[in-house]
Design an enzyme around this catalytic site. Structure first.
Site, short mmCIF file in Angstrom:
data_model
loop_
_atom_site.label_atom_id
_atom_site.label_comp_id
_atom_site.label_asym_id
_atom_site.label_seq_id
_atom_site.Cartn_x
_atom_site.Cartn_y
_atom_site.Cartn_z
N GLN A 248 0.83 -1.20 0.00
CA GLN A 248 0.00 0.00 0.00
C GLN A 248 0.87 1.25 0.00
OE1 GLN A 248 -2.21 -0.61 3.58
NE2 GLN A 248 -0.37 -0.94 4.78
N HIS A 278 -11.68 4.06 18.26
CA HIS A 278 -10.98 2.92 18.90
C HIS A 278 -11.59 2.53 20.23
CE1 HIS A 278 -7.90 4.00 15.81
NE2 HIS A 278 -7.94 2.69 15.70
N ASP A 302 -1.66 0.23 13.44
CA ASP A 302 -1.33 1.52 14.06
C ASP A 302 -1.21 1.42 15.58
OD1 ASP A 302 -4.00 1.31 14.84
OD2 ASP A 302 -4.70 2.59 13.19
N ASP A 322 -0.79 -7.93 11.20
CA ASP A 322 -0.95 -6.90 10.16
C ASP A 322 -0.05 -7.26 9.00
OD1 ASP A 322 -2.07 -3.72 10.11
OD2 ASP A 322 -0.53 -4.27 8.65
N ASP A 356 -0.45 -12.29 6.16
CA ASP A 356 -1.82 -11.96 5.77
C ASP A 356 -2.79 -12.71 6.66
OD1 ASP A 356 -3.16 -14.23 3.75
OD2 ASP A 356 -0.99 -14.28 3.99
N ASP A 374 -10.15 -5.46 12.37
CA ASP A 374 -10.11 -4.04 12.00
C ASP A 374 -9.47 -3.88 10.64
OD1 ASP A 374 -10.32 -1.32 12.16
OD2 ASP A 374 -8.66 -1.05 13.56
#
Lengths: 513, 541
Positions: A248, A278, A302, A322, A356, A374
């Site tokens: 990305q 959150h 994050d 992530d 993944d 999320d």
């Protein structure tokens, strides 16, 4: 009048007209550069009144310096003029692409902007006085002044009309600036080969002309790439960090009030109100499993959801999956971001796995008390796979019997069918669900779905201190849906139908620019 | 372009030079080979070893012999299926020989960093629930995970993920392959009419109570009403029924090329209709037109068959070059091309699951003539293309199957489509081209002669119609040339006498199994041919 002096007179007229035409061209170019700089400043720095006003002021003042400097110019005026034309062409022509390219990489963009404005202004200021001195021979002064300024102002009128109506819509800022650079160089060539006086240095000047035009033409050919390289125009605020990873494009922007994170151009959070998002993602689920010791987070690199989780002392471990190592590294290293997530990713309890999510849940065999999902919104088919019944079946294996899973589920107001499709797909796997929604100013009305294995949702724990949004009352009201977000029938999202991506596309399409 | 520079350019020349700079830059870029950065080569296609057979090269006679109960020659889908069935019936001395380095036949596959990918067959339609043999195999392979309301539940990882198909037509990617974007009303009506026609044919039964069209095709009705359709071409059939729409005919031509390697002008009308009217697949969790696919294509199924072969021994890199029937055994001569060594086998029974054009060279005399017959084959060119990104045109996003309207190629499948991992830049597409020109031998020679560079040019030009400047994003192209890609069901092949004659065993010792013997090169036919021959071999038919 004999024939010789007649032909001399003719050639004088001809060269006079030629020079007047040059006045017209350079006047047009001169104003275009000014407009380019003003537009660029208001694009990049905002506040267009201030930007235009200061750019015009600085430009005119620089022209004044140029005019003053012209008094110091002596010697071969043709040579000076041609040289200045080439310089104006290159400097003015390259102003837009160079400013675009530098914007993200210099600490004070204003220095670059005003340096360009000043340099172009000075060179443009030199042009007309020198040209007038060349034309002075053989023409009465009052006629000369009248003609030169007439063409100067006509050129200005032309520039001010075609700039907004034709150039910006059809050529764009970068190509406009380059094309007019070429016009300036063209004037240099024209003069160079129209006047016998220039014979001595034609060859040297020709080299300069070739070099200058090559730069401008190359810029013109690669204008698209320059534009795509500089993505500044896509963001409202100043880009303070950008990076392309194999997965990305990560961009961080900042203004006085907030820090924003964009992934592939989509807003992920704003530091001004991410606490709402959150807290709502984490606490309703945690309240129903107060003794939760093991938590799995899918997505959320994050560390902001982790920050909320770490408020629970009973928590023993958090596994965060992530895809993109660049994300989790950035949120583990940058001091500014560490302040935002309260160093959550550095906690001993947190275990980061960069892989993944689909393959992770297929191969993991642990059991978790709470699972937080999320992911980015299902805006394409590959992310859509992470919202299918097959995915929920796999995650279901990892959830304790009395555990609870929560899924961020896009906006139930904008994408009502998408939201309920996620709830229904969870139900199709056998989960009981509790859909809920909160208001996050930078996102709008936002939705989540909690999923449990048959039991009911009883938020009975003690809420940690220091929350800014979630309390008992909010938790009571968030599960109630007003009629414009109320449940609608939908299909179930499967790998072989991907209805959710279609719903999502249709529902968000009117919001795309 | 003239590169001599005059001493001093005149004014006019200068202006021309200035005006010409952008053109010159473009010319300089285009005169360079735009594909020079692409790597790759011609892969597979071991036709040289195969041609040892055809050319009757002097291979030394074996001096060593081994004794075996059952030898199966050819580890494609029919051979693997036969080995699997025989192993399950308790035969414990089975030797399976394969000329190539890998098993799988037309279902072979490859792999690189970006994905696994097929080199040939790449999907299986959801099969008919009545096909118990196939269902049992699929359940053992994990493709069917159970049954609900009497219908099979298919593994959702194996069902083709959405979006499945798109067609590039009138400068736009439309969803689905039946042309509709920018297609005039009367054409759409004809297309809808034809689809209704074949939907009705699906349910038609003959006087013998069997479906008009079935898979395996030998279970279709023997009613003359339909068998007579094998005497005319599909094009004739369509013309007689007034189907004239260019869009419909393009689509039907595409379908025939895809499954039979030739257009409607050459395909038997029976075969053409079979494509549409023989599939009555049903599933608890998919609709009747769903398909099953894997990154490696039918390599998944071939590997699953191999995994179910139990104790059968498999030897690759062995060329069987002679089969000599004796009264109480069969003598086999084999060569290992790598070492040049040959050996012999005395087998009780032999099952030849090699194609008919190969069998012709294995046996001699009348038998050779009977089993080879007039089979004709379509050459295919398959390319696996690794790209860093795929520039898209307008319309539907990248699908599993992607076809460009009006082209010789039948488009490409996206190998990463079934992947659950978000794409990390690189991907692989598999591009297919059936060679239709001239007689099939000429066509084959033409295909073998072309260099890798020629193919790269053909492929890039074909794809650039829908993907502008695709070559800039392509990193590698591997090309596989199938000289005998698939059997062609020309009129008279399927219901002619030769085909049934070619299936007949020799002396109850040599048996034949291959999709050639059906006349349609699909997984189901090969699978059932293997079982049919295995049953004959073990005396159970």
């Amino acid at each position: 009048m004999d024939s010789t002096s007649g032909s001399q007179q003719q050639s004088l007229n001809r060269s006079h007209r030629l020079l007047l035409f040059s006045v017209f061209v350079i006047a047009t170019c001169g104003l275009i550069y000014e407009l380019v700089a003003g537009t660029m400043a208001s694009y990049l720095l905002g506040d267009s009144v201030t930007q235009f006003s200061t750019v015009i002021g600085a430009y005119l003042f620089s022209m004044g310096i140029g005019s003053w400097l012209s008094g110091k110019v002596d010697g071969d005026l043709f040579r000076w003029f041609i040289l200045i034309e080439i310089l104006v062409g290159v400097v003015g022509g390259c102003s837009a692409p160079v400013m675009f390219l530098l914007f993200e990489h210099v600490t004070s963009f204003r220095v670059v902007l005003y340096a360009f404005v000043a340099l172009t202004g000075i060179l443009v200021g030199l042009e007309i006085p020198i040209l007038m001195r060349i034309m002075n021979a053989g023409v009465e002064f009052r006629h000369l002044v009248a003609r030169v300024f007439t063409f100067d102002y006509i050129g200005a009128l032309l520039a001010s009309l075609i700039f907004p109506l034709l150039l910006i819509p059809y050529l764009g800022l970068i190509r406009t600036s380059l094309v007019f650079g070429l016009f300036n160089v063209g004037v240099a060539v024209y003069i160079l080969y129209s006047f016998r006086e220039t014979v001595r240095y034609r060859r040297r000047m020709a080299t300069l002309v070739a070099g200058g035009s090559l730069v401008l033409v190359a810029g013109f050919v690669f204008a698209e790439r320059i534009m795509s390289y500089s993505e500044t125009l896509a963001f409202q605020d100043k880009v303070i960090y950008s990076k392309s990873t194999p997965y990305q494009r990560i961009v961080l922007t900042r203004n006085n009030r907030e820090l924003r994170l964009f992934l592939n151009g989509n807003l992920q959070f704003s530091s001004a109100d991410e606490y709402r998002y959150h807290e709502a993602l984490v606490h309703p689920a945690m309240q129903a499993v107060p003794a939760a010791a093991r938590v799995l987070i899918l997505g959320g690199g994050d560390g902001l959801a982790v920050r909320e989780l770490l408020r629970y002392p009973a928590l023993k471990s958090v596994t965060l999956v992530d895809l993109d190592p660049a994300m989790t590294q950035m949120f583990s290293n940058s001091e500014m971001l560490l302040q935002l997530n309260k160093r959550s990713l550095l906690s001993d309890k947190v275990h980061v796995v960069n892989t993944d999510a689909f393959n992770y849940v297929r191969t993991d065999s642990s059991l978790y008390d709470v699972i937080i999902v999320d992911f980015p919104d299902p805006s394409n088919y590959s992310i859509g796979k992470l919202y299918t019944v097959k995915f929920y079946e796999e995650v279901s294996r990892l959830l304790q019997e009395r555990g609870i899973m929560v899924i961020q589920s896009t906006s139930p107001l904008v994408a009502r069918r998408s939201f309920w499709c996620i709830a229904h797909s969870l139900e199709a796997v056998g989960f009981t669900t509790v859909p809920y929604h909160v208001y996050v100013p930078s996102f709008g009305e936002w939705g989540y779905v909690m999923a449990m294995k048959g039991h009911l949702w009883h938020p009975e724990g003690t809420l940690p201190d220091g929350l800014r949004y979630i309390n008992r009352n909010v938790m009571k009201t968030m599960t109630s849906f007003p009629p414009d977000m109320a449940e609608v029938p939908t299909d179930i999202n499967k790998l072989n139908n991907q209805v959710l991506v279609n719903y999502f596309e249709e529902e968000w399409a009117p919001y795309e620019h | 372009m003239n590169t001599d520079r005059p001493e001093m350019p005149s004014r006019r020349e200068w202006l021309r030079l200035l005006a010409g700079v952008p053109l010159a830059a473009v010319a300089a870029c285009s005169s360079k080979n735009p594909y020079s950065h692409i790597t790759g080569g011609i892969a597979g296609a071991n036709h040289k070893v195969g041609h040892l057979l055809r050319d009757g090269a002097a291979i030394p006679a074996p001096d060593e012999y081994m004794e075996r109960e059952i030898v199966i020659a050819g580890a494609g889908v029919s051979g693997l299926s036969a080995a699997r069935w025989l192993d399950r019936k308790g035969h414990n001395d089975i030797l399976l020989l394969e000329m190539g380095e890998r098993t799988g036949g037309n279902a072979v596959w490859g792999q690189n960093k970006a994905s696994a990918y097929p080199w040939g067959a790449h999907y299986l339609p959801v099969p008919d629930a009545a096909d118990e043999e196939l269902a049992a195999f699929l359940q053992a392979a994990g493709v069917i995970t159970g049954y609900r309301n009497g219908l099979p539940v298919f593994n959702e990882y194996h069902l083709c993920h959405d979006p499945e198909e798109r067609l590039f037509i009138h400068g736009h990617w439309q969803e689905g392959l039946l042309p509709h974007f920018g297609v005039p009303g009367p054409d759409r009506q004809q297309i809808a009419g034809f689809m209704q026609h074949v939907a009705a044919l699906k349910e038609e039964k003959g006087t013998d109570g069997k479906y008009a069209f079935s898979i395996p095709l030998d279970t279709s009705s023997a009613d003359e009403r339909w068998r007579i359709l094998d005497t005319i071409t599909f094009a004739q059939y369509l013309k007689e029924r007034g189907y004239t729409s260019a869009y419909l005919l393009w689509y039907l031509n595409y379908c025939c090329k895809d499954d039979y390697g030739m257009g409607i002008e050459h395909t038997s009308a029976w075969a053409g209709l079979h494509y549409f009217a023989a599939r009555r697949g049903r599933a608890a969790n998919a609709d009747h037109s769903s398909i099953l696919t894997w990154p490696q294509g039918n390599g998944f199924l071939a590997d699953a068959l191999r995994a179910q072969c139990g104790n059968a021994e498999i030897k690759t890199g062995v060329l069987l070059y002679r089969v000599l029937p004796h009264l109480d055994y069969v003598e086999l001569h084999c060569l290992m091309p790598d070492t040049g060594k040959s050996f012999g086998i005395r087998a009780k029974k032999v099952l030849l699951s090699s194609p008919r054009y190969v069998n012709k060279h294995l046996l001699a005399g009348d038998i050779s003539n009977r089993i080879s017959g007039q089979a004709s084959y379509a050459p295919w060119v398959v390319a696996n293309i690794t790209f860093s990104s795929l520039p898209q045109g307008r319309g539907t996003a990248l699908c599993w199957d992607n076809v460009i309207y009006g082209r010789d190629s039948v488009g490409y499948v996206y190998a990463n489509h079934q992947s659950l991992t978000p794409p990390v830049g690189k991907g692989v597409i598999t591009w297919y081209l059936p060679i239709q020109a001239g007689s099939d031998k000429d066509a084959r020679m033409q295909v073998y002669k072309r260099s890798w560079n020629d193919w790269v040019k053909v492929i890039m030009e074909d794809l650039s119609i829908a993907h502008r400047d695709i070559h800039r994003f392509v990193e590698n192209i591997d090309v596989w040339v199938w000289g005998h890609g698939m059997i062609q069901p020309v009129p008279g092949y399927i219901w002619g006498r030769e085909r049934t004659a070619a299936m007949r065993p020799v002396n109850d010792r040599i048996f034949f199994a291959h999709s050639d013997l059906s006349g349609i090169s699909i997984f189901e036919e090969a699978f059932h041919q293997g079982i049919r021959a295995a049953k004959e071999l073990s005396g159970m038919s």
